[in-house]
Design a protein around this motif. Sequence first.
Motif, PDB file in Angstrom:
ATOM      1  N   VAL A 235       0.802   5.351   0.778  1.00 15.74           N
ATOM      2  CA  VAL A 235      -0.329   6.318   1.660  1.00 15.74           C
ATOM      3  C   VAL A 235       0.561   7.716   1.529  1.00 15.74           C
ATOM      4  O   VAL A 235       1.758   7.633   1.647  1.00 15.74           O
ATOM      5  CB  VAL A 235      -0.675   5.984   2.820  1.00 15.74           C
TER       6      VAL A 235
ATOM      7  N   SER B 208      -1.878   4.114   9.053  1.00 18.41           N
ATOM      8  CA  SER B 208      -2.226   2.983   7.996  1.00 18.41           C
ATOM      9  C   SER B 208      -1.616   1.748   8.814  1.00 18.41           C
ATOM     10  O   SER B 208      -1.843   0.718   8.671  1.00 18.41           O
ATOM     11  CB  SER B 208      -1.595   3.322   6.637  1.00 18.41           C
TER      12      SER B 208
ATOM     13  N   LYS C 127       0.850  -1.139  -0.256  1.00 20.39           N
ATOM     14  CA  LYS C 127      -0.053  -0.048  -0.046  1.00 20.39           C
ATOM     15  C   LYS C 127       0.805   1.247  -0.047  1.00 20.39           C
ATOM     16  O   LYS C 127       1.965   1.220   0.581  1.00 20.39           O
ATOM     17  CB  LYS C 127      -0.992  -0.043   0.978  1.00 20.39           C
TER      18      LYS C 127
ATOM     19  N   GLU D  88      -0.257  10.159   6.819  1.00 23.69           N
ATOM     20  CA  GLU D  88      -1.225   9.102   7.002  1.00 23.69           C
ATOM     21  C   GLU D  88      -0.463   7.672   7.323  1.00 23.69           C
ATOM     22  O   GLU D  88      -1.005   6.634   7.516  1.00 23.69           O
ATOM     23  CB  GLU D  88      -2.197   8.763   6.042  1.00 23.69           C
TER      24      GLU D  88
END
Length: 182
Positions: free
Chosen positions: A87, A95, A85, A91
């Motif tokens: 981000v 996360s 992922k 964040e």
Amino acid sequence: RKPVMARVQGYCLGGHNHMAYCCDFTIASEDAKFGQAGPKVSSPADGFFVPYLTKVIGAKKAREMWMLCRRYTAAEALDMGLVNKVVPLDELDTSIDEWAEELLAVSPGCIEILKAAFDQEMDGYSEMGVISSQFYPDWFDTPEGKEGGNSFTEKRPPRFWELREREQRSRAALLEEYDQES
């Protein structure tokens, strides 16, 4: 046998890149850059790092990364499967916490078995598919092994950590009893 998560911001090159792609999960901020530098600094990799990267991102991309020493943005790393992922930087910690909370909500023993199964190649296990029997020969007969199915049928959150804590208390009590008898 615990899951390992890489939190990447900024440059993640060479040995740091090894560590990130060998983790179970890699979460990166948008400013992250990934790559290898071995041939640029005349430092060849040895061991499982090269073939494992091939498993993670494919042979062609692994050869490109290792032999051409290119740098990849976080978005490119996501596209090739190098990270789970991407981000915004502000964040990133949130996360990571969310992924950790998800892991804490599932069976820790089952995660241990899965971790061992995924890692058997890196760990050098020659026996494929027998990891669970090595660590938990009667897994489905254990309280934790039963809890997942029970909580599902009872439509309630599982209580895996309560079981673990109870087991720890029982072990501590047995050790204390043994010490008193000795």
